[in-house]
Design a protein around this motif. Sequence first.
Motif, PDB file in Angstrom:
ATOM      1  N   THR A   1       0.124  22.586  19.774  1.00  0.00           N
ATOM      2  CA  THR A   1       0.404  21.174  20.067  1.00  0.00           C
ATOM      3  C   THR A   1       1.703  21.021  20.857  1.00  0.00           C
ATOM      4  OG1 THR A   1       1.461  21.000  17.907  1.00  0.00           O
ATOM      5  CG2 THR A   1      -0.823  20.274  18.061  1.00  0.00           C
TER       6      THR A   1
ATOM      7  N   ARG B   1      -7.803  17.721  20.580  1.00  0.00           N
ATOM      8  CA  ARG B   1      -6.746  18.351  21.382  1.00  0.00           C
ATOM      9  C   ARG B   1      -6.440  17.519  22.625  1.00  0.00           C
ATOM     10  NH1 ARG B   1      -9.016  22.784  18.455  1.00  0.00           N
ATOM     11  NH2 ARG B   1      -7.530  22.980  16.734  1.00  0.00           N
TER      12      ARG B   1
ATOM     13  N   ILE C   1      -4.260  14.602  21.652  1.00  0.00           N
ATOM     14  CA  ILE C   1      -2.837  14.935  21.471  1.00  0.00           C
ATOM     15  C   ILE C   1      -2.056  14.478  22.698  1.00  0.00           C
ATOM     16  CG2 ILE C   1      -1.116  16.777  21.255  1.00  0.00           C
ATOM     17  CD1 ILE C   1      -3.330  18.491  19.956  1.00  0.00           C
TER      18      ILE C   1
ATOM     19  N   GLY D   1       2.023  13.992  17.867  1.00  0.00           N
ATOM     20  CA  GLY D   1       1.031  14.896  18.443  1.00  0.00           C
ATOM     21  C   GLY D   1       0.425  15.811  17.397  1.00  0.00           C
TER      22      GLY D   1
ATOM     23  N   THR E   1      -1.853  13.749  15.230  1.00  0.00           N
ATOM     24  CA  THR E   1      -3.070  13.414  15.970  1.00  0.00           C
ATOM     25  C   THR E   1      -4.059  14.563  15.901  1.00  0.00           C
ATOM     26  OG1 THR E   1      -1.891  11.964  17.514  1.00  0.00           O
ATOM     27  CG2 THR E   1      -4.006  12.853  18.249  1.00  0.00           C
ATOM     28  N   ASN E   2      -3.577  15.766  16.148  1.00  0.00           N
ATOM     29  CA  ASN E   2      -4.439  16.943  16.100  1.00  0.00           C
ATOM     30  C   ASN E   2      -5.069  17.099  14.725  1.00  0.00           C
ATOM     31  OD1 ASN E   2      -5.537  19.526  17.036  1.00  0.00           O
ATOM     32  ND2 ASN E   2      -4.023  20.452  15.688  1.00  0.00           N
TER      33      ASN E   2
END
Length: 198
Positions: A43, A99, A102, A131, A134-135
Amino acid sequence: MNTSMNKVHKMTLTAILMAIILVMSFTPVGYLAIGPVEITFLTIPVVIGAVLLGPWYGAFLGAVFGATSFAQCFSTSVFGAALLAINPVYTFITCMIPRMLIGIIAGLLFRALSKRGHSGALALTATTLAGCLTNTVFFVGAVVLFFSGSSYFAGSTIWQIIVGFFTVNALLEIVVCGLVAAGCSKALSHVMSRRLAA
């Protein structure tokens, strides 16, 4: 900085970050395996790209991360191989969409913070943590959506699957990525200030 130079700068930085993602993906640097759970640090270059280049470049770098993640389902990833055996299409979606998000979310968040006058270390750390989250959130969400009824998770409730991922995966990723973000924030702040002044 004129438009053509700006494009060259962006393409060069994108290529460098792509190379970093590829190196991290296929060496022990990018992942930490704890049993069937895999902690990823990929990430970080995606968020850096989103911060320096914007959300759509971040989405592209996220797609590169996702493609390498899907490729590992055919080789080194035990968990990915299990998902691939159940449904290759769902596995591809699970690897790619979180992904890509992200880069989009991190890029949009940093842009919003910058407009409010926040582009320093705190904003960079917050963006990196966002990020990571989020992933994890979208990856776990995709696993639950597509695979919770499969034999791989037989006997496990949806909450057991979610807790299993979040207690180990999310916490370790957040701590490590947060520390790296804090360490890189000064250098990134300097790059951002030079970019804005150009």
